[in-house]
Scaffold this active site. Structure first.
Site, PDB file in Angstrom:
ATOM      1  N   HIS A  82       0.851  -1.192   0.000  1.00 16.33           N
ATOM      2  CA  HIS A  82       0.000   0.000   0.000  1.00 16.33           C
ATOM      3  C   HIS A  82       0.882   1.236   0.000  1.00 16.33           C
ATOM      4  O   HIS A  82       1.858   1.316   0.737  1.00 16.33           O
ATOM      5  CB  HIS A  82      -0.897   0.018   1.250  1.00 16.33           C
ATOM      6  CG  HIS A  82      -1.731   1.248   1.345  1.00 16.33           C
ATOM      7  ND1 HIS A  82      -2.901   1.410   0.628  1.00 16.33           N
ATOM      8  CD2 HIS A  82      -1.543   2.418   2.013  1.00 16.33           C
ATOM      9  CE1 HIS A  82      -3.412   2.603   0.890  1.00 16.33           C
ATOM     10  NE2 HIS A  82      -2.608   3.239   1.715  1.00 16.33           N
ATOM     11  N   ASP A 161     -15.271   1.793   7.616  1.00 12.98           N
ATOM     12  CA  ASP A 161     -14.240   2.803   7.329  1.00 12.98           C
ATOM     13  C   ASP A 161     -14.758   3.811   6.301  1.00 12.98           C
ATOM     14  O   ASP A 161     -14.538   5.014   6.429  1.00 12.98           O
ATOM     15  CB  ASP A 161     -12.961   2.141   6.807  1.00 12.98           C
ATOM     16  CG  ASP A 161     -12.005   3.183   6.251  1.00 12.98           C
ATOM     17  OD1 ASP A 161     -11.542   4.028   7.044  1.00 12.98           O
ATOM     18  OD2 ASP A 161     -11.760   3.208   5.036  1.00 12.98           O
ATOM     19  N   ARG A 168     -15.284  11.967   8.712  1.00 12.07           N
ATOM     20  CA  ARG A 168     -14.023  12.652   9.071  1.00 12.07           C
ATOM     21  C   ARG A 168     -13.715  13.769   8.082  1.00 12.07           C
ATOM     22  O   ARG A 168     -13.246  14.838   8.461  1.00 12.07           O
ATOM     23  CB  ARG A 168     -12.863  11.639   9.063  1.00 12.07           C
ATOM     24  CG  ARG A 168     -12.878  10.702  10.255  1.00 12.07           C
ATOM     25  CD  ARG A 168     -11.896   9.553  10.046  1.00 12.07           C
ATOM     26  NE  ARG A 168     -10.540   9.997   9.841  1.00 12.07           N
ATOM     27  CZ  ARG A 168      -9.625   9.319   9.140  1.00 12.07           C
ATOM     28  NH1 ARG A 168      -9.922   8.152   8.586  1.00 12.07           N
ATOM     29  NH2 ARG A 168      -8.404   9.791   8.997  1.00 12.07           N
ATOM     30  N   SER A 183      -7.745   3.249   9.404  1.00 13.55           N
ATOM     31  CA  SER A 183      -8.477   3.296   8.135  1.00 13.55           C
ATOM     32  C   SER A 183      -7.728   2.514   7.054  1.00 13.55           C
ATOM     33  O   SER A 183      -8.288   1.647   6.375  1.00 13.55           O
ATOM     34  CB  SER A 183      -8.653   4.776   7.744  1.00 13.55           C
ATOM     35  OG  SER A 183      -9.034   4.903   6.413  1.00 13.55           O
ATOM     36  N   LYS A 187      -8.525  -1.825   5.533  1.00 12.04           N
ATOM     37  CA  LYS A 187      -8.739  -2.281   4.157  1.00 12.04           C
ATOM     38  C   LYS A 187      -7.683  -3.306   3.752  1.00 12.04           C
ATOM     39  O   LYS A 187      -7.968  -4.263   3.033  1.00 12.04           O
ATOM     40  CB  LYS A 187      -8.726  -1.074   3.216  1.00 12.04           C
ATOM     41  CG  LYS A 187     -10.005  -0.222   3.390  1.00 12.04           C
ATOM     42  CD  LYS A 187      -9.937   1.119   2.716  1.00 12.04           C
ATOM     43  CE  LYS A 187      -9.091   2.095   3.452  1.00 12.04           C
ATOM     44  NZ  LYS A 187      -9.278   3.502   3.235  1.00 12.04           N
TER      45      LYS A 187
HETATM   46  N1  URA Z   1      -6.176   6.976   3.254  1.00  9.74           N
HETATM   47  C1  URA Z   1      -7.097   6.199   3.859  1.00  9.74           C
HETATM   48  O1  URA Z   1      -7.478   5.153   3.331  1.00  9.74           O
HETATM   49  N2  URA Z   1      -7.587   6.593   5.056  1.00  9.74           N
HETATM   50  C2  URA Z   1      -7.196   7.722   5.682  1.00  9.74           C
HETATM   51  O2  URA Z   1      -7.671   8.018   6.772  1.00  9.74           O
HETATM   52  C3  URA Z   1      -6.233   8.527   5.037  1.00  9.74           C
HETATM   53  C4  URA Z   1      -5.741   8.121   3.820  1.00  9.74           C
END
Ligand code: URA
Length: 440
Positions: A82, A161, A168, A183, A187
């Site tokens: 990632h 999320d 957020r 977050s 994933k």
């Molecule tokens: N990318 C994400 O997936 N979540 C965040 O909170 C910030 C960047």
């Protein structure tokens, strides 16, 4: 249990236990907790922080809100990667075929562009007819037969999320390290791989602008991964200047092909060799140095570029675009950006350059905007280069003359000149693992 009591507890900086965090996430997902209470809770977390245990519980509560991909039918250690996002960041499309060509299965779900940063799925869709949406069965079948599939993220991974991120975004609570870490990791964990490599960008084009914050974010994410049995390593890499020379979807795919043919830009090639070596290391293929040599060899013997072509074909795209990049459609208009100043390029406001590419059509203004795959920028000069007045700084590509002018103005405003040669910055600043952060 009452949400109000949990908000009060966090407001006073007290630690919440696993059951309390589960109560909040499942209540919010089921609409039993209203947005106003969740907003207050998120703001309390923003100011009071979370312990490693709380962050891990939050992550797993979000993972368990949706589907968890089962990759157990694919043999071997599955390693995911990632990137926290950047400009010109096409590393996923370079390192995934490298690693797959060396026998590590890649079952990867990637995202689309966000604000000034590009997204892997958008870049892939610049290849005509290539698909990024698959049923679970199709996705697994492509990985089993080809060794690699890079798809869009399934809508049902960590739905909590998605809902919390949207809140957020409008409540000033994005910039919280535990919330960002949970977050991202929710994933990644839901996507099912055994090990995770994180590329945490730092600098003017990154989410985290300072090395200190980038290391803190990396440490939080590594701790989450390790706490749930996923071997996790992070590299902190430079995003103070765009990566490589190409920004924009089909322009970036052409640069991917250049790197895999051994003709890519030095910075991009170097970072990809290091990231790919880390993925192989996580897959137990050897020491980091041995893995690095394997990466260099598979570029040299063309097995990595052949794996990319195989992946493109398996996903419905035309692999001739990989074997001959002249097959990509050219933008309607190209224009050189001529320097009006002379001196060294001291700094590139990388977010500004990413936005300039978006204004040319390479990114989305709104969620529904249609991307112009041929639009973007090829840089001719980068940070540290010396420039004479009337040298070409970049070439811009777009389908509209009006966009040309707007994109060009944004680009020029993002370049800062100096009389003095700036000091050279490293490409990789640090490596963070369960053993701690090591400055490189
Ligand atoms: N990318 C994400 O997936 N979540 C965040 O909170 C910030 C960047």
């Amino acid at each position: 249990m009452r949400m109000l009591d949990l908000i009060e507890k966090k407001k006073l900086g007290q630690e919440l236990n696993h059951n309390e965090i589960n109560f909040i996430i499942s209540g919010y997902t089921k609409k039993e907790i209203p947005d106003y209470q969740m907003s207050a809770f998120l703001m309390a977390v923003r100011f009071m922080g979370m312990t490693a245990e709380e962050t891990s519980s939050l992550t797993m509560a979000m993972v368990n809100s949706g589907e968890i991909v089962d990759l157990s039918s694919i043999s071997g250690i599955k390693v995911d990667k990632h990137s926290t996002g950047g400009v010109g960041d096409k590393t996923t499309l370079i390192i995934s075929p490298i690693v797959a060509s060396l026998g590590v299965p890649i079952a990867k779900m990637s995202g689309r562009g966000l604000s000034h940063t590009g997204g892997t799925v958008d870049k892939l869709e610049a290849i005509p007819n290539l698909r990024t949406e698959f049923s679970k069965e199709e996705f697994l079948e492509i990985v089993k037969t080809t060794g690699i599939c890079v798809a869009g993220q399934s809508g049902n991974l960590a739905p909590a999320d998605k809902k919390i991120y949207a809140l957020r975004d409008v409540t000033g609570t994005v910039d919280s390290i535990p919330l960002i870490a949970a977050s991202i990791m929710s994933k990644k964990i839901a996507a099912g791989s055994d090990a995770i490599l994180l590329d945490v960008k730092t600098g003017s084009g990154a989410f985290m602008k300072t090395l200190e914050d980038s290391i803190k974010l990396a440490e939080a994410m590594v701790a989450i991964g390790e706490s749930v049995g996923r071997c996790t390593v992070a590299l902190i890499t430079d995003m103070d200047t765009p990566l490589g020379y190409a920004i924009g979807n089909s322009l970036e795919i052409k640069e991917v092909v250049d790197v895999l043919n051994g003709n890519g830009p030095e910075d991009l090639t170097e970072i990809c060799v290091l990231l790919a070596a880390e993925m192989l290391f996580l897959a137990n293929k050897g020491s980091l140095e041995e893995c690095k040599q394997m990466v260099l060899e598979c570029i040299k013997n063309k097995s990595a570029i052949e794996t990319l072509a195989k992946m493109v074909k398996a996903q419905g795209g035309n692999e001739n675009h990989i074997y001959d990049i002249n097959n990509f459609e050219n933008a309607k208009f190209t224009q050189e950006i001529i320097s009006e100043s002379s001196g060294f390029i001291e700094k590139m406001d990388t977010t500004g350059i990413g936005l300039s590419a978006c204004l040319l059509g390479a990114g989305r203004e709104t969620e529904d905007s249609v991307i112009d795959f041929s639009a973007g920028i090829i840089l001719h000069k980068k940070t540290g280069d010396i420039v004479k007045k009337s040298d070409v700084l970049a070439t811009i590509y777009t389908s509209s003359l009006e966009k040309c002018e707007i994109g060009k103005a944004k680009f020029l405003e993002s370049i800062i000149f100096s009389e003095k040669e700036p000091s050279k910055k490293p490409i990789v600043y640090a490596r963070v693992s369960k053993d701690g952060a090591e400055l490189l």
